[in-house]
Design a protein around this motif. Structure first.
Motif, PDB file in Angstrom:
ATOM      1  N   VAL A 463      21.133  -2.588  -3.700  1.00  0.00           N
ATOM      2  CA  VAL A 463      22.446  -2.205  -3.664  1.00  0.00           C
ATOM      3  C   VAL A 463      23.167  -2.954  -2.527  1.00  0.00           C
ATOM      4  CG1 VAL A 463      21.920  -0.034  -2.216  1.00  0.00           C
ATOM      5  CG2 VAL A 463      24.140  -0.278  -3.701  1.00  0.00           C
ATOM      6  N   VAL A 464      22.208  -3.190  -1.486  1.00  0.00           N
ATOM      7  CA  VAL A 464      22.910  -3.922  -0.519  1.00  0.00           C
ATOM      8  C   VAL A 464      23.584  -5.152  -0.852  1.00  0.00           C
ATOM      9  CG1 VAL A 464      22.284  -5.176   1.843  1.00  0.00           C
ATOM     10  CG2 VAL A 464      21.749  -2.764   1.410  1.00  0.00           C
ATOM     11  N   ASP A 465      22.724  -5.845  -1.603  1.00  0.00           N
ATOM     12  CA  ASP A 465      23.268  -7.183  -2.076  1.00  0.00           C
ATOM     13  C   ASP A 465      24.611  -7.197  -2.713  1.00  0.00           C
ATOM     14  OD1 ASP A 465      21.084  -8.972  -1.397  1.00  0.00           O
ATOM     15  OD2 ASP A 465      19.680  -8.188  -2.816  1.00  0.00           O
ATOM     16  N   LEU A 466      24.890  -5.949  -3.291  1.00  0.00           N
ATOM     17  CA  LEU A 466      26.227  -5.521  -4.123  1.00  0.00           C
ATOM     18  C   LEU A 466      27.172  -5.554  -2.934  1.00  0.00           C
ATOM     19  CD1 LEU A 466      27.047  -4.892  -6.967  1.00  0.00           C
ATOM     20  CD2 LEU A 466      26.869  -2.523  -6.312  1.00  0.00           C
ATOM     21  N   PHE A 467      26.751  -4.720  -1.831  1.00  0.00           N
ATOM     22  CA  PHE A 467      28.011  -4.474  -0.918  1.00  0.00           C
ATOM     23  C   PHE A 467      28.205  -6.050  -0.246  1.00  0.00           C
ATOM     24  CE2 PHE A 467      26.226  -0.159  -0.662  1.00  0.00           C
ATOM     25  CZ  PHE A 467      27.219   0.456  -1.269  1.00  0.00           C
ATOM     26  N   LEU A 468      27.206  -6.704   0.067  1.00  0.00           N
ATOM     27  CA  LEU A 468      27.641  -8.038   0.589  1.00  0.00           C
ATOM     28  C   LEU A 468      28.394  -8.877  -0.308  1.00  0.00           C
ATOM     29  CD1 LEU A 468      24.080  -8.526   2.364  1.00  0.00           C
ATOM     30  CD2 LEU A 468      26.233  -7.782   3.474  1.00  0.00           C
ATOM     31  N   ALA A 469      27.968  -8.817  -1.639  1.00  0.00           N
ATOM     32  CA  ALA A 469      28.626  -9.429  -2.472  1.00  0.00           C
ATOM     33  C   ALA A 469      30.373  -9.046  -2.388  1.00  0.00           C
ATOM     34  CB  ALA A 469      28.205  -9.308  -3.974  1.00  0.00           C
ATOM     35  N   ALA A 470      30.592  -7.735  -2.395  1.00  0.00           N
ATOM     36  CA  ALA A 470      31.823  -7.194  -2.251  1.00  0.00           C
ATOM     37  C   ALA A 470      32.530  -7.532  -1.172  1.00  0.00           C
ATOM     38  CB  ALA A 470      31.687  -5.684  -2.522  1.00  0.00           C
ATOM     39  N   MET A 471      31.650  -7.604   0.139  1.00  0.00           N
ATOM     40  CA  MET A 471      32.246  -8.178   1.407  1.00  0.00           C
ATOM     41  C   MET A 471      32.764  -9.815   1.073  1.00  0.00           C
ATOM     42  SD  MET A 471      30.446  -8.912   4.654  1.00  0.00           S
ATOM     43  CE  MET A 471      30.231 -10.682   3.834  1.00  0.00           C
ATOM     44  N   GLY A 472      32.102 -10.241   0.524  1.00  0.00           N
ATOM     45  CA  GLY A 472      32.256 -11.832   0.421  1.00  0.00           C
ATOM     46  C   GLY A 472      33.744 -11.854  -0.691  1.00  0.00           C
ATOM     47  N   VAL A 473      33.776 -11.280  -1.646  1.00  0.00           N
ATOM     48  CA  VAL A 473      35.041 -11.293  -2.498  1.00  0.00           C
ATOM     49  C   VAL A 473      36.065 -10.637  -1.745  1.00  0.00           C
ATOM     50  CG1 VAL A 473      36.078 -10.201  -4.496  1.00  0.00           C
ATOM     51  CG2 VAL A 473      33.554 -10.861  -4.724  1.00  0.00           C
ATOM     52  N   GLY A 474      35.913  -9.647  -1.079  1.00  0.00           N
ATOM     53  CA  GLY A 474      37.032  -9.133  -0.176  1.00  0.00           C
ATOM     54  C   GLY A 474      37.538 -10.168   0.981  1.00  0.00           C
ATOM     55  N   GLY A 475      36.431 -10.705   1.540  1.00  0.00           N
ATOM     56  CA  GLY A 475      36.755 -11.635   2.473  1.00  0.00           C
ATOM     57  C   GLY A 475      37.549 -13.102   1.886  1.00  0.00           C
ATOM     58  N   ILE A 476      37.189 -13.502   0.742  1.00  0.00           N
ATOM     59  CA  ILE A 476      38.012 -14.467   0.124  1.00  0.00           C
ATOM     60  C   ILE A 476      39.223 -13.804  -0.264  1.00  0.00           C
ATOM     61  CG2 ILE A 476      38.192 -15.903  -2.107  1.00  0.00           C
ATOM     62  CD1 ILE A 476      35.123 -15.722  -2.341  1.00  0.00           C
ATOM     63  N   LEU A 477      39.673 -12.825  -0.639  1.00  0.00           N
ATOM     64  CA  LEU A 477      40.863 -12.375  -0.878  1.00  0.00           C
ATOM     65  C   LEU A 477      41.919 -12.341   0.243  1.00  0.00           C
ATOM     66  CD1 LEU A 477      40.579  -9.454  -3.277  1.00  0.00           C
ATOM     67  CD2 LEU A 477      41.169 -11.718  -3.846  1.00  0.00           C
ATOM     68  N   ALA A 478      41.101 -11.913   1.339  1.00  0.00           N
ATOM     69  CA  ALA A 478      41.848 -11.771   2.860  1.00  0.00           C
ATOM     70  C   ALA A 478      41.957 -13.242   3.217  1.00  0.00           C
ATOM     71  CB  ALA A 478      41.029 -10.891   3.581  1.00  0.00           C
ATOM     72  N   PHE A 479      41.201 -13.935   2.901  1.00  0.00           N
ATOM     73  CA  PHE A 479      41.404 -15.540   3.561  1.00  0.00           C
ATOM     74  C   PHE A 479      42.635 -16.038   2.728  1.00  0.00           C
ATOM     75  CE2 PHE A 479      40.916 -19.772   1.827  1.00  0.00           C
ATOM     76  CZ  PHE A 479      40.918 -20.385   3.342  1.00  0.00           C
ATOM     77  N   LEU A 480      42.775 -15.584   1.307  1.00  0.00           N
ATOM     78  CA  LEU A 480      43.835 -16.333   0.627  1.00  0.00           C
ATOM     79  C   LEU A 480      45.030 -15.769   1.074  1.00  0.00           C
ATOM     80  CD1 LEU A 480      42.378 -16.238  -3.134  1.00  0.00           C
ATOM     81  CD2 LEU A 480      42.899 -18.355  -1.486  1.00  0.00           C
ATOM     82  N   GLY A 481      45.086 -14.210   1.454  1.00  0.00           N
ATOM     83  CA  GLY A 481      46.332 -13.757   2.054  1.00  0.00           C
ATOM     84  C   GLY A 481      46.599 -14.435   3.489  1.00  0.00           C
ATOM     85  N   GLY A 482      45.510 -14.663   4.270  1.00  0.00           N
ATOM     86  CA  GLY A 482      45.652 -15.182   5.675  1.00  0.00           C
ATOM     87  C   GLY A 482      46.333 -16.578   5.389  1.00  0.00           C
ATOM     88  N   ILE A 483      45.710 -17.468   4.581  1.00  0.00           N
ATOM     89  CA  ILE A 483      46.089 -18.726   4.524  1.00  0.00           C
ATOM     90  C   ILE A 483      47.584 -18.769   3.961  1.00  0.00           C
ATOM     91  CG2 ILE A 483      45.449 -19.506   2.177  1.00  0.00           C
ATOM     92  CD1 ILE A 483      44.196 -21.333   5.359  1.00  0.00           C
ATOM     93  N   SER A 484      47.932 -17.824   2.930  1.00  0.00           N
ATOM     94  CA  SER A 484      49.404 -17.826   2.534  1.00  0.00           C
ATOM     95  C   SER A 484      50.173 -17.680   3.707  1.00  0.00           C
ATOM     96  CB  SER A 484      49.508 -16.808   1.616  1.00  0.00           C
ATOM     97  OG  SER A 484      48.518 -16.859   0.410  1.00  0.00           O
ATOM     98  N   TYR A 485      49.741 -16.791   4.634  1.00  0.00           N
ATOM     99  CA  TYR A 485      50.645 -16.303   5.485  1.00  0.00           C
ATOM    100  C   TYR A 485      50.892 -17.634   6.465  1.00  0.00           C
ATOM    101  CZ  TYR A 485      51.523 -14.549  10.185  1.00  0.00           C
ATOM    102  OH  TYR A 485      52.173 -14.285  11.413  1.00  0.00           O
ATOM    103  N   CYS A 486      49.896 -18.159   6.791  1.00  0.00           N
ATOM    104  CA  CYS A 486      50.031 -19.439   7.718  1.00  0.00           C
ATOM    105  C   CYS A 486      50.833 -20.516   6.861  1.00  0.00           C
ATOM    106  CB  CYS A 486      48.674 -20.092   7.803  1.00  0.00           C
ATOM    107  SG  CYS A 486      47.653 -19.168   8.669  1.00  0.00           S
ATOM    108  N   LEU A 487      50.860 -20.592   5.608  1.00  0.00           N
ATOM    109  CA  LEU A 487      51.480 -21.664   4.984  1.00  0.00           C
ATOM    110  C   LEU A 487      52.907 -21.167   5.007  1.00  0.00           C
ATOM    111  CD1 LEU A 487      51.124 -24.054   2.774  1.00  0.00           C
ATOM    112  CD2 LEU A 487      51.343 -22.106   1.118  1.00  0.00           C
ATOM    113  N   ILE A 488      53.404 -19.875   4.666  1.00  0.00           N
ATOM    114  CA  ILE A 488      54.718 -19.361   4.709  1.00  0.00           C
ATOM    115  C   ILE A 488      55.279 -19.561   5.826  1.00  0.00           C
ATOM    116  CG2 ILE A 488      55.946 -17.356   4.551  1.00  0.00           C
ATOM    117  CD1 ILE A 488      54.168 -16.521   2.388  1.00  0.00           C
ATOM    118  N   ALA A 489      54.551 -19.384   7.070  1.00  0.00           N
ATOM    119  CA  ALA A 489      55.003 -19.522   8.376  1.00  0.00           C
ATOM    120  C   ALA A 489      55.399 -20.826   8.781  1.00  0.00           C
ATOM    121  CB  ALA A 489      54.063 -18.703   9.136  1.00  0.00           C
ATOM    122  N   VAL A 490      54.553 -21.747   8.513  1.00  0.00           N
ATOM    123  CA  VAL A 490      54.887 -23.195   8.778  1.00  0.00           C
ATOM    124  C   VAL A 490      55.788 -23.914   8.210  1.00  0.00           C
ATOM    125  CG1 VAL A 490      53.466 -25.314   8.652  1.00  0.00           C
ATOM    126  CG2 VAL A 490      52.156 -23.304   9.747  1.00  0.00           C
TER     127      VAL A 490
END
Ligand code: HEM
Ligand SMILES: [Cu+2]
Lengths: 568, 146
Positions: A463-490
């Motif tokens: 089940v730990v693999d599952l959590f780590l995968a969820a963490m990865g997916v969450g991280g990708i979403l957050a990355f997309l959100g973060g990079i959009s923020y940079c893009l908008i600001a710049v």
């Protein structure tokens, strides 16, 4: 040469020097965020065991870079911008000694670049905590010292601004609540920076071989710095909550005195909360641990809970004053969810309170810390406080700074409208997944939890693999959100057309609603009485839910703890 | 207020506390102490690391260094021991899998914890404080027998 312009929305006088200091600090903050967010993606994809992207040495190097650029450089640059906003701009006064302001800025920038250079060159793989006797290149410490000195100068300049504004009577009555909050942040910042000097200067000398340094003393002083700096973040983002609430929905401050006292509590008690990093350390005794984590920390937590009530309650009352009076929750369902300033504010409030707040108090409990220390529960917790709480709130502020201070439209406004949701959802998913993985003992700061090359292999449950995968997916979403923020600001800052007062007033795409029509900030006596009579039934329900979650989580943890080996 | 009260209460009644016996030591002194402990009770070796089986009630010495835990311990379920933790070089983290008990291991400090294993099994020690590029291969072993 002092030149002022009058803000067409708020009527504040804005001095050009202050505005340009603010702009440069904010832009530099976004650049560091960009570095941090790219690093974040690499980390998330490495900790996601099935992907396992980076090699070991680069994982630790990028982890160092991520911690530094996010937690220190991005956050503090942005906070300096907030100080310039809460100082000369909100107080309507001139910027004293702008040259010193620039000196501070350049010191911070040179410091940050130096440290970053040595990290990426592989000469400082020590993670941002750099626990002695793990040693980095001396220039790494020097860079941080320069950065801190720069920040100290800017902070002192903020105090000077307060004095100037008072002497020149640019405001009436006491200073606005937002400035008051920023003032508490600044006071804590000074205390923090002093601790910073206390630890980084000796560490610098130690790295040159000039003196000895005790590892436990280092940990103690480091966390006196490290945790009180988190308190700067909290004080700063709570100030921004009040600011955004006023700008987006005409949120009111229910009781000035209570809010101010709560801010003040931060100053009094927080530096002691550093203790909770040392709960399972050999250097200090149980009495010290219990005292510091209970009495002192709970008072600071109490302060956060006060704000956690007054901010949503202020939003509720503000909305009721605007006519959304039906039932318990019409104020919430009819809130301006499409306004990125508001959605960022609300998500920040929820993620910080429910996610970060609950996990924080629980793992900060002396004995429960035994089952949490250095596991993934830690990054789970602080990504929900400092990222879901502080960073997200600062993003919301950015969407208002762009038109009000930079005089630009928010570029890609459609993207800006979903950005807070994307980032908030990603961080929440990642934070929760990390917290669960940590519950199974998955360590933080660890390249390979499959232990392929370890002499005694460890097999985590599947089940730990599952959590780590969820963490990865969450991280990708957050990355997309973060990079959009940079893009908008710049894109907004560098490619947008500068707007005239007329254009700002007449609205159009890319201007958040609060900019086009600032919600009324004062109300007639009857309206106020009516709002008072209605009270805050919606917020009360939310608070009850909060406490139920909290109590459940708290006692579950004691239960888990009680089933372990006896140790003492 | 309730939360305030639980912490001291647990010290008094509860079974899991991080207090321990805390003392100063030096890396060399602790290493000597660990070697004496190994000589006294060694029963074998595994992966190049000595395996020791001390009697119930004994003081156990476990040394962390880049990047191993020394020695492997064989303990009895339900017996109590005093587990001394320290490091030879830099900070390490003692994390017992699968119980998820975590303690900081700091060079120059002897962290003596009274422990009582409550289940038998083949346990692992994971290092959970970053200690350089070999950090992730730093595991150790504790065997608990009926
Ligand atoms: C795009 C959003 C972000 C993502 C996907 C992300 C992801 C991660 C990941 C995967 C780790 C590694 C955990 C580990 O292996 O132990 C980490 C560590 C960390 N992150 Fe983030 N993060 C994000 C944003 C932030 C922000 C905005 C801050 C601070 C303001 C921050 C502060 C930290 C800190 C302090 C660490 C710990 C570094 C260490 O252990 O030395 N992160 N983050
Ligand atoms: Cu280690």
């Amino acid at each position: 040469m002092i030149s002022f312009r009058t803000c067409p929305v708020t009527g504040l006088k804005i001095e050009s020097q202050a505005a340009s200091l603010l702009r440069w600090h904010a832009v530099t903050a976004v650049v560091h965020f960009l570095i941090g967010v790219c690093a974040a993606l690499l980390l998330a994809l490495t900790r996601w065991q099935a992907v396992h992207l980076l090699p070991a040495d680069w994982y630790y190097r990028i982890l160092t870079a991520h911690g530094l650029n996010m937690l220190i450089f991005f956050i503090i640059f942005f906070e300096m911008a907030v100080l310039y906003f809460a100082g000369p701009i909100l107080l309507n006064c001139r910027q004293p000694a702008p040259k010193l302001g620039w000196l501070g800025y350049w010191l911070m920038l040179i410091g940050a670049c130096t440290t970053n250079y040595f990290v990426f060159a592989g000469k400082a793989d020590v993670l941002f905590t750099s626990y002695v006797p793990l040693k980095a290149h001396p220039a790494y410490y020097l860079g941080i010292i320069l950065f801190a000195v720069g920040a100290l100068i800017s902070t002192l300049l903020f105090f000077a601004t307060l004095v100037v504004a008072r002497r020149e009577k640019t405001y009436t009555g006491s200073i606005p609540l937002v400035s008051f909050g920023a003032l508490t942040a600044a006071i804590i910042a000074v205390i923090t920076l002093v601790h910073g000097a206390l630890i980084y200067v000796p560490t610098f000398f130690w790295s040159l071989g000039w003196m000895q340094l005790d590892p436990e003393v280092y940990r103690m002083v480091f966390w006196a710095l490290g945790h009180s700096s988190q308190q700067i973040n909290v004080a700063a983002h709570v100030s921004c909550w009040y600011l955004l609430a006023a700008l987006t929905v005409g949120g009111v401050v229910l009781n000035e005195r209570v809010s101010r006292t709560a801010f003040f509590l931060y100053v009094l008690f927080i530096s002691m909360a550093s203790a909770h990093h040392l709960l399972v350390d050999p250097g200090v005794g149980p009495a010290w641990k219990v005292w510091n984590t209970s009495y002192a920390m709970y008072l600071a937590v109490l302060a956060s809970m006060v704000h956690g009530f007054t901010v949503p309650a202020g939003i509720e009352t503000g909305q009721r004053l605007r006519g959304f009076t039906q039932g318990r929750f019409q104020w919430l369902t009819r809130a301006p969810w499409g306004d990125p300033g508001f959605s960022a504010l609300w998500l920040s409030l929820v993620i910080f309170g429910f996610g970060g707040g609950i996990t924080g108090v629980v793992i900060g409990t002396e004995q429960i810390n035994i089952i949490a220390h250095n596991t993934m529960r830690l990054p789970g917790h602080f990504h929900m406080t400092v990222v879901g709480g502080t960073a997200l709130c600062f993003m919301g502020v950015t969407y208002y700074l762009l038109p009000l201070i930079f005089r630009k439209r928010v570029a890609f406004y459609k993207l800006a409208q979903i950005q807070p949701y994307l980032f908030g959802a990603g961080i929440t998913l990642m934070g929760i997944a990390m917290t669960y993985a940590g519950t199974f003992g998955v360590p933080r700061r660890h390249w390979d939890v499959s232990f392929t090359h370890a002499p005694f292999p460890v097999q985590f449950p599947p089940v730990v693999d599952l959590f780590l995968a969820a963490m990865g997916v969450g991280g990708i979403l957050a990355f997309l959100g973060g990079i959009s923020y940079c893009l908008i600001a710049v894109a907004s800052v560098f490619f947008g057309k500068t707007l005239s007062d007329e254009e700002i007033r007449s609205g159009g795409p890319g201007l958040p609603p609060g900019v086009v029509r600032l919600p009324r900030q004062t109300h007639s006596q009857e309206q106020a009485d009516e709002a008072h009579r209605q009270g805050n039934p919606g917020t009360v329900v939310l608070v009850v839910i909060f406490f139920v979650c909290f109590v459940l989580y708290y006692f579950t943890n004691w239960k888990v703890l009680s089933m372990l080996w006896k140790v003492g | 207020m309730i939360m305030f009260a639980i912490m001291p209460l647990w010290h008094w009644k509860g079974g899991q506390n991080p207090s321990g016996i805390r003392g100063r030591t030096t890396p060399q002194e602790f290493r000597q102490r660990t070697e004496r402990f190994i000589q006294e009770y060694q029963v074998g070796t595994e992966k190049g690391i000595p395996v020791v089986q001390p009697p119930p009630g004994a003081d156990l010495y476990l040394e962390a260094s880049m990047w191993s835990w020394r020695p492997v311990l064989k303990l009895k379920k339900g017996a109590s021991y005093t587990l001394h933790l320290s490091s030879f070089d830099i900070n390490h983290g003692f994390s017992l899998y699968p119980m998820n008990l975590n303690f900081q291991v700091v060079p120059g400090y002897d962290y003596g914890l009274k422990v009582m294993p409550n289940r038998s099994g083949d346990l692992r020690i994971i290092c959970n404080e970053f200690c350089g590029v070999g950090h992730h291969i730093m595991t150790g072993k504790i065997l608990v027998e009926e």
